[in-house]
Design an enzyme around this catalytic site. Sequence first.
Site, PDB file in Angstrom:
ATOM      1  N   GLU A 120       0.826  -1.209   0.000  1.00 45.60           N
ATOM      2  CA  GLU A 120       0.000   0.000   0.000  1.00 45.60           C
ATOM      3  C   GLU A 120       0.854   1.251   0.000  1.00 45.60           C
ATOM      4  O   GLU A 120       1.997   1.247   0.476  1.00 45.60           O
ATOM      5  CB  GLU A 120      -0.940   0.060   1.224  1.00 45.60           C
ATOM      6  N   THR A 121       0.265   2.324  -0.521  1.00 43.70           N
ATOM      7  CA  THR A 121       0.817   3.675  -0.462  1.00 43.70           C
ATOM      8  C   THR A 121      -0.308   4.583   0.029  1.00 43.70           C
ATOM      9  O   THR A 121      -1.464   4.416  -0.376  1.00 43.70           O
ATOM     10  CB  THR A 121       1.294   4.136  -1.852  1.00 43.70           C
TER      11      THR A 121
END
Length: 305
Positions: free
Chosen positions: A47-48
């Site tokens: 994830e970002t």
Amino acid sequence: MNTVAYVTVDVFTSERFVGNPLAVIPDARGLGSDAMQKIAAEFCYSETTFVLPPDNPDHTARVRIFTPTAEIPFAGHPNVGTAFVLGQRREIFGKPTGDRLTFEEDAGLVEVTLLRTAGAVTSASIRAPASLTIGEAIADELIARCVQIDPQSIRKTTHAPTFASVGLPFAFAELDSLGALGKARPNAAVFAEAAARHKEDKTGFSLFLYVRSAENPWHIRARMFAPLDNVTEDPATGSASAALGAYLTSLLPARDADVKIAIEQGVEMGRRSLIGVEVKKTAGTVNEVLLSGSSIHVMRGEIRI
């Protein structure tokens, strides 16, 4: 050409280059959804996160979370890591940074408590944004084919393979040994079959396998696979850990319980993570799920847009 600053941290660890890496864009103003998705794909972390001013000024920030392929409503390690990054700042969008933060996310409000050692933020604890929901059961043979293991190694003493969520759904299955856990290898074609069969997991089919011993049932070893999200294996999955802790606590015969769980993940990848989960059950209902862990800075820089 515009630039945007980023920071990366390793989450659920206090040791650099282990745990689960996360990229954080601390000020994502001016970025649209398409740009966010491209940046997340470029980092190719599980994830970002992209931090924006809150819709409600009483809250700290709006946080958007992207996997390499899609935006998701909630995830654990992005919240813990984002809180750690923001906690280093004197202010967030013009407001002083306190020890309690509130993030607006698609799954709901996420309440965060920053934890300090000698005055410095080292870890964070978050409250899961949604109540525990339990989904449909999943066939043993489907789980086994997803990760190419013997169906007989799936343990059903506590529960059959099933979906559970406290903001993001996962498929859960308990295995009978660390040996079986270590043999798991995801087959993306079978994951696609599972996703088509089970529409409950709208992000694909994310499978969380775990083992626990009779001697210490609240110390859990786990692995998580989500190849349809371009995450062959995740070294630490906070949202799944929180959901599993809530689900196992809900199955206890006692109507009231206060359970502390340690979940070790990422060992087989060489990125050991340690995830803390605390669950409270009152009058037969799970009413609080807290997720905690340490983080450490790794990189910082800028992205050219």
